[in-house]
Design a protein around this motif. Sequence first.
Motif, PDB file in Angstrom:
ATOM      1  N   TYR A  71       8.587   4.383 -16.754  1.00  0.00           N
ATOM      2  CA  TYR A  71       7.382   4.460 -15.923  1.00  0.00           C
ATOM      3  C   TYR A  71       7.186   3.198 -15.095  1.00  0.00           C
ATOM      4  N   THR A  72       7.254   2.022 -15.741  1.00  0.00           N
ATOM      5  CA  THR A  72       7.027   0.777 -15.010  1.00  0.00           C
ATOM      6  C   THR A  72       8.125   0.516 -13.982  1.00  0.00           C
ATOM      7  N   ASP A  73       9.358   0.891 -14.297  1.00  0.00           N
ATOM      8  CA  ASP A  73      10.453   0.738 -13.330  1.00  0.00           C
ATOM      9  C   ASP A  73      10.210   1.596 -12.092  1.00  0.00           C
ATOM     10  N   ALA A  74       9.839   2.864 -12.317  1.00  0.00           N
ATOM     11  CA  ALA A  74       9.624   3.785 -11.199  1.00  0.00           C
ATOM     12  C   ALA A  74       8.416   3.369 -10.367  1.00  0.00           C
ATOM     13  N   GLN A 111       0.300   8.323 -19.599  1.00  0.00           N
ATOM     14  CA  GLN A 111      -0.711   7.331 -19.272  1.00  0.00           C
ATOM     15  C   GLN A 111      -2.092   7.952 -19.121  1.00  0.00           C
ATOM     16  N   GLY A 112      -2.110   9.251 -18.849  1.00  0.00           N
ATOM     17  CA  GLY A 112      -3.399   9.905 -18.662  1.00  0.00           C
ATOM     18  C   GLY A 112      -4.002   9.650 -17.304  1.00  0.00           C
ATOM     19  N   GLU A 113      -3.162   9.210 -16.307  1.00  0.00           N
ATOM     20  CA  GLU A 113      -3.696   8.904 -14.995  1.00  0.00           C
ATOM     21  C   GLU A 113      -2.869   9.556 -13.910  1.00  0.00           C
ATOM     22  N   VAL A 114      -2.528  10.823 -14.064  1.00  0.00           N
ATOM     23  CA  VAL A 114      -1.810  11.525 -13.014  1.00  0.00           C
ATOM     24  C   VAL A 114      -2.787  11.792 -11.879  1.00  0.00           C
ATOM     25  N   HIS A 115      -2.436  11.320 -10.665  1.00  0.00           N
ATOM     26  CA  HIS A 115      -3.314  11.498  -9.531  1.00  0.00           C
ATOM     27  C   HIS A 115      -2.947  12.774  -8.788  1.00  0.00           C
ATOM     28  N   ALA A 116      -3.932  13.608  -8.533  1.00  0.00           N
ATOM     29  CA  ALA A 116      -3.663  14.846  -7.811  1.00  0.00           C
ATOM     30  C   ALA A 116      -3.149  14.549  -6.410  1.00  0.00           C
ATOM     31  N   ILE A 117      -3.611  13.428  -5.827  1.00  0.00           N
ATOM     32  CA  ILE A 117      -3.205  13.096  -4.467  1.00  0.00           C
ATOM     33  C   ILE A 117      -1.752  12.632  -4.424  1.00  0.00           C
ATOM     34  N   ASN A 118      -1.333  11.873  -5.452  1.00  0.00           N
ATOM     35  CA  ASN A 118       0.004  11.286  -5.361  1.00  0.00           C
ATOM     36  C   ASN A 118       0.676  11.157  -6.723  1.00  0.00           C
ATOM     37  N   PRO A 119       1.087  12.257  -7.339  1.00  0.00           N
ATOM     38  CA  PRO A 119       1.774  12.185  -8.630  1.00  0.00           C
ATOM     39  C   PRO A 119       3.267  11.958  -8.453  1.00  0.00           C
ATOM     40  N   PHE A 120       3.622  10.987  -7.608  1.00  0.00           N
ATOM     41  CA  PHE A 120       5.022  10.667  -7.317  1.00  0.00           C
ATOM     42  C   PHE A 120       5.785  11.866  -6.770  1.00  0.00           C
ATOM     43  N   ALA A 121       5.080  12.726  -6.043  1.00  0.00           N
ATOM     44  CA  ALA A 121       5.745  13.928  -5.542  1.00  0.00           C
ATOM     45  C   ALA A 121       6.870  13.594  -4.575  1.00  0.00           C
ATOM     46  N   ALA A 122       6.722  12.463  -3.863  1.00  0.00           N
ATOM     47  CA  ALA A 122       7.747  12.099  -2.866  1.00  0.00           C
ATOM     48  C   ALA A 122       8.647  10.990  -3.370  1.00  0.00           C
ATOM     49  N   ALA A 167      -4.253   1.736  -5.527  1.00  0.00           N
ATOM     50  CA  ALA A 167      -5.125   2.215  -6.592  1.00  0.00           C
ATOM     51  C   ALA A 167      -4.321   2.268  -7.894  1.00  0.00           C
ATOM     52  N   PRO A 168      -4.980   2.298  -9.067  1.00  0.00           N
ATOM     53  CA  PRO A 168      -4.252   2.340 -10.339  1.00  0.00           C
ATOM     54  C   PRO A 168      -3.239   3.486 -10.397  1.00  0.00           C
ATOM     55  N   ASN A 169      -2.020   3.155 -10.781  1.00  0.00           N
ATOM     56  CA  ASN A 169      -0.930   4.126 -10.942  1.00  0.00           C
ATOM     57  C   ASN A 169      -0.524   4.813  -9.638  1.00  0.00           C
ATOM     58  N   ASP A 170      -1.004   4.332  -8.507  1.00  0.00           N
ATOM     59  CA  ASP A 170      -0.700   4.975  -7.242  1.00  0.00           C
ATOM     60  C   ASP A 170       0.401   4.210  -6.507  1.00  0.00           C
ATOM     61  N   THR A 171       1.033   4.891  -5.553  1.00  0.00           N
ATOM     62  CA  THR A 171       2.094   4.260  -4.760  1.00  0.00           C
ATOM     63  C   THR A 171       1.808   4.343  -3.268  1.00  0.00           C
ATOM     64  N   VAL A 172       0.628   4.817  -2.914  1.00  0.00           N
ATOM     65  CA  VAL A 172       0.206   4.879  -1.513  1.00  0.00           C
ATOM     66  C   VAL A 172      -0.663   3.661  -1.229  1.00  0.00           C
ATOM     67  N   LEU A 173      -0.311   2.903  -0.204  1.00  0.00           N
ATOM     68  CA  LEU A 173      -1.075   1.703   0.122  1.00  0.00           C
ATOM     69  C   LEU A 173      -2.522   2.036   0.462  1.00  0.00           C
ATOM     70  N   ARG A 174      -3.442   1.214  -0.031  1.00  0.00           N
ATOM     71  CA  ARG A 174      -4.845   1.360   0.337  1.00  0.00           C
ATOM     72  C   ARG A 174      -4.998   1.122   1.848  1.00  0.00           C
ATOM     73  N   PRO A 175      -6.019   1.698   2.476  1.00  0.00           N
ATOM     74  CA  PRO A 175      -6.252   1.429   3.905  1.00  0.00           C
ATOM     75  C   PRO A 175      -6.435  -0.055   4.206  1.00  0.00           C
ATOM     76  N   THR A 176      -6.959  -0.810   3.230  1.00  0.00           N
ATOM     77  CA  THR A 176      -7.203  -2.243   3.441  1.00  0.00           C
ATOM     78  C   THR A 176      -5.960  -3.104   3.198  1.00  0.00           C
ATOM     79  N   ALA A 177      -4.859  -2.489   2.790  1.00  0.00           N
ATOM     80  CA  ALA A 177      -3.650  -3.270   2.497  1.00  0.00           C
ATOM     81  C   ALA A 177      -3.150  -4.027   3.722  1.00  0.00           C
ATOM     82  N   LYS A 178      -3.398  -3.472   4.911  1.00  0.00           N
ATOM     83  CA  LYS A 178      -2.906  -4.122   6.130  1.00  0.00           C
ATOM     84  C   LYS A 178      -3.506  -5.506   6.311  1.00  0.00           C
TER      85      LYS A 178
END
Length: 238
Positions: free
Chosen positions: A162-165, A21-32, A119-130
Amino acid sequence: MRYFRRLTVGLSIVVASLMWQGEVHAINPFAALKEKLAPSNKSKTKHGDKKTEMREADEELSLDDNLLVPEVPLKQHELVVDYMTELARDLSSRKRETIEKWRDGEVIVATIGTDQLFAPNDTVLRPTAKEFLAPYANLLRQMGLYKMVIVSHTDDTGSTEYTDALSEARINAVYDWLSNGQMSTIDLIPYALGATDPLVENNSQANRARNRRIEIYIIPDRLVIEMAKSNKLVYRKQ
């Protein structure tokens, strides 16, 4: 369309798909990802409890079946619909998500665009998600009143793996936020459907944005039904 729980895919496949996809995030590349998708993440209840046994039985149902239980008896239908209509009006007044009625008015469906939560391609909730999720966590705290089914959808950008994960990791993040600090016996059932159930055709950016969504089904649980039977069902503003 047949609904089913998505199988967990390997971390290497997800990372490869993200690189495609070209959007690997350094903060959260599905490491967990493996930890988040582990079955133990959803096994926070105590066995032997009758309420827990019923919840675990619900988790074994298909999405279609889960949305139909518990069934509201015909005699209590009108009272329950009036009660859920008031709740729907309360939620609609926030003007943050789309609120609709389903199952002849007995069930509320709240739809939140995942662009509001992640955020795009991310799995960590934005601070405003609450701001979007807090009302539903509050509903879960009213033990026995509501069963909640949460469903994650993506657009069709990327491979199926990718979309499933992405869908599964995101629904786990929402599940974890809603269940944080709650009793272990809350009725909260998650499903990840990936790109299998689009609202509209994935043929434009606007349409893809509509398809990227979290659906929250608020189903009247047994306590609501019992109060309706005894004419004690009164809605109190959230």
